[in-house]
Design a protein around this motif. Structure first.
Motif, short mmCIF file in Angstrom:
data_model
loop_
_atom_site.label_atom_id
_atom_site.label_comp_id
_atom_site.label_asym_id
_atom_site.label_seq_id
_atom_site.Cartn_x
_atom_site.Cartn_y
_atom_site.Cartn_z
N SER A 59 -90.61 -32.65 4.55
CA SER A 59 -91.61 -31.80 5.19
C SER A 59 -91.40 -31.88 6.70
CB SER A 59 -93.03 -32.25 4.82
OG SER A 59 -93.24 -33.61 5.14
N TYR A 60 -91.71 -30.77 7.35
CA TYR A 60 -91.46 -30.67 8.78
C TYR A 60 -92.64 -30.00 9.49
CZ TYR A 60 -86.58 -31.43 7.48
OH TYR A 60 -85.41 -31.96 6.97
N ALA A 61 -92.78 -30.35 10.76
CA ALA A 61 -93.71 -29.61 11.61
C ALA A 61 -93.11 -28.23 11.87
CB ALA A 61 -93.92 -30.35 12.92
N ASP A 62 -93.96 -27.26 12.04
CA ASP A 62 -93.48 -25.90 12.29
C ASP A 62 -92.59 -25.84 13.52
OD1 ASP A 62 -96.59 -24.25 11.28
OD2 ASP A 62 -94.91 -25.01 10.12
N SER A 63 -92.88 -26.65 14.50
CA SER A 63 -92.16 -26.59 15.77
C SER A 63 -90.72 -27.06 15.67
CB SER A 63 -92.89 -27.44 16.83
OG SER A 63 -92.99 -28.78 16.40
N VAL A 64 -90.38 -27.78 14.60
CA VAL A 64 -89.02 -28.29 14.47
C VAL A 64 -88.29 -27.73 13.25
CG1 VAL A 64 -89.75 -30.42 15.60
CG2 VAL A 64 -89.57 -30.35 13.10
N THR A 65 -88.97 -26.98 12.43
CA THR A 65 -88.35 -26.42 11.22
C THR A 65 -87.16 -25.56 11.60
OG1 THR A 65 -90.43 -26.44 10.00
CG2 THR A 65 -88.73 -24.95 9.22
N GLY A 66 -86.04 -25.83 10.92
CA GLY A 66 -84.81 -25.10 11.20
C GLY A 66 -83.94 -25.76 12.24
N ARG A 67 -84.47 -26.71 12.96
CA ARG A 67 -83.69 -27.41 14.00
C ARG A 67 -83.51 -28.89 13.68
NH1 ARG A 67 -85.69 -27.95 18.93
NH2 ARG A 67 -87.89 -27.92 18.28
N PHE A 68 -84.50 -29.50 13.07
CA PHE A 68 -84.45 -30.93 12.76
C PHE A 68 -84.25 -31.11 11.26
CE2 PHE A 68 -87.20 -32.68 16.50
CZ PHE A 68 -86.40 -31.97 17.40
N THR A 69 -83.54 -32.18 10.90
CA THR A 69 -83.34 -32.52 9.51
C THR A 69 -83.56 -34.01 9.31
OG1 THR A 69 -81.70 -30.76 9.24
CG2 THR A 69 -81.75 -32.48 7.56
N ILE A 70 -84.43 -34.34 8.37
CA ILE A 70 -84.64 -35.74 8.00
C ILE A 70 -83.86 -36.01 6.73
CG2 ILE A 70 -86.77 -35.26 6.70
CD1 ILE A 70 -87.80 -38.01 7.64
N SER A 71 -83.22 -37.18 6.68
CA SER A 71 -82.45 -37.52 5.51
C SER A 71 -82.50 -39.02 5.28
CB SER A 71 -81.00 -37.06 5.65
OG SER A 71 -80.38 -37.69 6.75
N ARG A 72 -82.10 -39.41 4.10
CA ARG A 72 -82.12 -40.82 3.71
C ARG A 72 -80.71 -41.24 3.38
NH1 ARG A 72 -85.35 -42.90 -1.71
NH2 ARG A 72 -84.87 -45.13 -1.53
N HIS A 73 -80.34 -42.44 3.77
CA HIS A 73 -78.99 -42.93 3.55
C HIS A 73 -78.85 -43.59 2.19
CE1 HIS A 73 -75.04 -44.44 4.48
NE2 HIS A 73 -75.42 -45.66 4.14
N ASN A 74 -78.14 -42.93 1.27
CA ASN A 74 -77.75 -43.52 -0.01
C ASN A 74 -78.90 -44.20 -0.76
OD1 ASN A 74 -75.15 -42.67 0.40
ND2 ASN A 74 -74.40 -44.65 1.13
N ALA A 75 -80.04 -43.54 -0.81
CA ALA A 75 -81.20 -44.08 -1.54
C ALA A 75 -81.64 -45.44 -1.01
CB ALA A 75 -80.90 -44.19 -3.03
#
Length: 119
Positions: A59-75
């Motif tokens: 989930s993202y704030a509207d202000s960063v959607t499309g520019r920021f990506t959150i991800s997790r490293h190998n579970a």
């Protein structure tokens, strides 16, 4: 107890990219989610991005959607925040946050890392 260690941040120009990292250690077997918040000078802390361990997508704030990506490293217990097309208004202290199972609030928090975007 859960401890959070952040890295990344710095001074960049508008349009550049940065990646923040956060690793949780300690009693992390009851992780519900991890996320990122930010606080700009004179403003309240705001949600930026979050990722639930149970799935369902980020989930993202509207202000960063499309520019920021959150991800997790190998579970594991490390999350990243890839920030592209940075803008001066993204300047803030960025905090990693942890949410345990059954909790409605975020906490503990990382120490914060400064991101400064010059125009």
């Amino acid at each position: 107890q859960v401890q959070l260690e952040e890295s990344g941040g710095g001074l960049v120009q508008a349009g550049d990219s940065l990646r923040l990292s956060c690793t949780a250690s300690g009693r992390t077997f009851r992780t519900a989610a991890m996320g990122w918040f930010r606080q700009a000078p004179g403003k309240e802390r705001e949600f930026v991005a979050g990722l639930r361990w149970s799935g369902g997508g980020p989930s993202y704030a509207d202000s960063v959607t499309g520019r920021f990506t959150i991800s997790r490293h190998n579970a594991g217990n490390t999350v990243y925040l890839q920030m592209n097309s940075l803008k001066p208004e993204d300047t803030a202290i960025y905090y990693c946050a942890y949410k345990g199972l059954g909790r409605s609030d975020w906490g503990p928090w990382g120490q914060g890392t400064q991101v400064t975007v010059s125009s």
